[in-house]
Design an enzyme around this catalytic site. Structure first.
Site, PDB file in Angstrom:
ATOM      1  N   LEU A  96      -6.401   6.432  -0.270  1.00 55.03           N
ATOM      2  CA  LEU A  96      -6.168   5.197  -0.289  1.00 55.03           C
ATOM      3  C   LEU A  96      -7.390   4.529   0.615  1.00 55.03           C
ATOM      4  O   LEU A  96      -7.455   4.689   1.713  1.00 55.03           O
ATOM      5  CB  LEU A  96      -4.927   4.590   0.277  1.00 55.03           C
ATOM      6  CG  LEU A  96      -3.733   4.907  -0.690  1.00 55.03           C
ATOM      7  CD1 LEU A  96      -2.460   4.802   0.458  1.00 55.03           C
ATOM      8  CD2 LEU A  96      -3.663   3.982  -1.788  1.00 55.03           C
ATOM      9  N   SER A  97      -8.252   3.729   0.024  1.00 57.39           N
ATOM     10  CA  SER A  97      -9.590   3.418   0.696  1.00 57.39           C
ATOM     11  C   SER A  97      -9.060   2.553   1.776  1.00 57.39           C
ATOM     12  O   SER A  97      -7.949   1.745   1.647  1.00 57.39           O
ATOM     13  CB  SER A  97     -10.422   2.503  -0.292  1.00 57.39           C
ATOM     14  OG  SER A  97     -11.130   3.524  -1.158  1.00 57.39           O
ATOM     15  N   CYS A  98     -10.022   2.516   2.703  1.00 58.44           N
ATOM     16  CA  CYS A  98      -9.611   1.613   3.924  1.00 58.44           C
ATOM     17  C   CYS A  98      -9.231  -0.161   3.462  1.00 58.44           C
ATOM     18  O   CYS A  98     -10.095  -0.217   2.413  1.00 58.44           O
ATOM     19  CB  CYS A  98     -10.640   1.763   4.919  1.00 58.44           C
ATOM     20  SG  CYS A  98     -12.402   1.246   4.624  1.00 58.44           S
ATOM     21  N   GLN A  99      -8.767  -0.559   4.050  1.00 54.83           N
ATOM     22  CA  GLN A  99      -8.392  -1.921   3.515  1.00 54.83           C
ATOM     23  C   GLN A  99      -9.522  -2.943   3.526  1.00 54.83           C
ATOM     24  O   GLN A  99      -9.554  -3.809   2.460  1.00 54.83           O
ATOM     25  CB  GLN A  99      -7.144  -2.636   4.287  1.00 54.83           C
ATOM     26  CG  GLN A  99      -6.453  -3.847   3.727  1.00 54.83           C
ATOM     27  CD  GLN A  99      -4.989  -3.934   4.006  1.00 54.83           C
ATOM     28  OE1 GLN A  99      -4.277  -3.316   3.770  1.00 54.83           O
ATOM     29  NE2 GLN A  99      -4.764  -5.153   4.642  1.00 54.83           N
TER      30      GLN A  99
ATOM     31  N   ARG B   8       1.030  -1.143  -0.086  1.00 49.87           N
ATOM     32  CA  ARG B   8      -0.108  -0.037   0.031  1.00 49.87           C
ATOM     33  C   ARG B   8       0.948   1.303   0.146  1.00 49.87           C
ATOM     34  O   ARG B   8       0.523   2.106  -0.686  1.00 49.87           O
ATOM     35  CB  ARG B   8      -1.037  -0.303   1.233  1.00 49.87           C
ATOM     36  CG  ARG B   8      -1.663   1.206   1.393  1.00 49.87           C
ATOM     37  CD  ARG B   8      -2.590   0.684   2.888  1.00 49.87           C
ATOM     38  NE  ARG B   8      -3.701   2.144   3.268  1.00 49.87           N
ATOM     39  CZ  ARG B   8      -4.853   1.944   2.812  1.00 49.87           C
ATOM     40  NH1 ARG B   8      -5.503   0.892   1.996  1.00 49.87           N
ATOM     41  NH2 ARG B   8      -5.630   2.885   3.332  1.00 49.87           N
TER      42      ARG B   8
END
Length: 383
Positions: A93-96, A39
């Protein structure tokens, strides 16, 4: 030997995903891709976080530990904000947990032609390419600067993704038809162009509104797409979407016009019942609900324009509603809540969506025989 300085944080996040059961069992490739495509390679050198009163920056050069903690947060439901526009987050960066859930819903296979809408930093496109293969993923980004940066990152990773600048609402007809289409931003109405550019039997996964994402399968004749709600999460809207006014802007320093008891004497479902929250999103699409639990639950409602309500649980257990503006949002919420209960309180997973060239509608239970859900009629506005 290359030392991965982020390995402890990556492992911590993976363990939390394990503990919470968030890795998709039916798509083991997703975890493999997340581990193979770090990430942090897609994070900007400056990221932001809400400090309780404003969005505060953290720079990789000057505060590397804080930066790393924001890129790999302890919670898998925390996104990493990578761009601010006019004081509000405009890319992340969207939450995993949401990333892996949506990739699981997409059901991508090696060799599939995939269209992604909303490149952002490029991490999701890299994960897709790890599954579909080099040269199989096209990603569209409306912000030319973001598109250029993502193209550079993906090139450095040799991901084999074509990144183009354009309006995601139009899809990318140059490479249609696609086997899979995924959007990384929320839409209220699924653009028909997305259905037209996905092959019959192909799958479309997109966030819908402010809550949840859906997975639609294109019909054999290509004249519709239908499918089920897959999960509940919040997403950034498409660029240019009017997000309305905040609660503080709507309320200002005005006093409530009406004060009285709220019919429901337990506000916990407004905080914890995802099925109720989704139903209220469908029935009251413009009403935003936030809650806070201390000794008891307090709820705040507003419509982004001119009406607001606050629901406060008293020490004796009663709930008092304070309402202001031309609409009575507490009353509307009670009416929608009752409608959901009268329908048998369908769960989040009972809801589905159908998109045709002429309309989009939400149903529950069964596409053909189940009830259709439309916004409740608003009461007459008060002069």
């Amino acid at each position: 030997m290359v030392v991965d300085e982020f390995a402890p944080l990556r492992s911590r996040l993976a363990r939390v995903m394990d503990d919470q059961g968030r890795w998709p069992e039916d798509s083991p490739w997703v975890r493999d891709a997340v581990e193979a495509v770090p990430r942090h390679h897609f994070a900007t050198d400056r990221v932001w976080t809400w400090d309780g009163s404003a969005y505060a920056p953290a720079d990789r050069d000057t505060d590397p530990e804080r930066w790393a903690e924001l890129v790999y947060p302890a919670s898998p439901v925390e996104p990493t904000i990578t761009q601010m526009t006019q004081g509000l987050p405009s890319s992340s960066l969207s939450c995993q947990s949401v990333v892996v859930d949506m990739l699981d819903s997409l059901m991508a296979e090696p060799g599939h032609r995939v269209l992604e809408l909303g490149t952002g930093a490029g991490w999701n496109a890299a994960l897709l390419a790890a599954r579909a293969g080099s040269g199989r993923v096209t990603s569209v980004e409306v912000d030319p600067l973001l598109a250029d940066a993502a193209r550079e990152r993906l090139g450095a990773m040799r991901a084999g993704v074509e990144v183009v600048a354009g309006d995601g609402a139009a899809g990318w007809p140059e490479r249609a038809l696609y086997d899979r289409l995924i959007a990384t931003y929320a839409v209220d109405e699924v653009p028909w162009a997305w259905v037209e550019q996905t092959r019959p039997g192909g799958r479309i996964v997109t966030p819908w509104g402010r809550l949840g994402h859906v997975a639609l399968t294109v019909a054999p004749d290509g004249n519709s797409a239908t499918g089920w709600v897959q999960g509940l999460a919040q997403f950034m809207p498409a660029r240019g979407t009017d997000q309305g006014r905040t609660l503080s802007e709507v309320r200002g320093d005005t006093m409530p016009d009406v004060e009285g008891l709220f019919a429901r004497q337990n506000l916990l479902p407004l905080q914890a019942d995802v099925s109720l929250l989704f139903a209220l999103r469908v029935l009251l699409p413009d009403v935003r609900i936030t809650t806070k639990a201390d000794k008891a639950v307090t709820a705040w409602l507003h419509d982004g324009r001119s009406s607001w309500a606050t629901l406060v649980t008293q020490e004796d257990g009663r709930v008092v509603a304070y309402q202001g503006g031309p609409r009575r949002l507490a009353d509307e919420t009670d009416k929608a809540w009752q409608r959901w209960q009268d329908a048998g309180a369908p769960s989040l997973w009972d809801f589905g969506m159908t998109r045709t060239p002429y309309e989009q509608y939400i149903w529950s239970g069964n596409q053909e025989t189940g009830p259709r859900w439309s916004p409740v009629s608003q009461p007459a506005r008060i002069a």
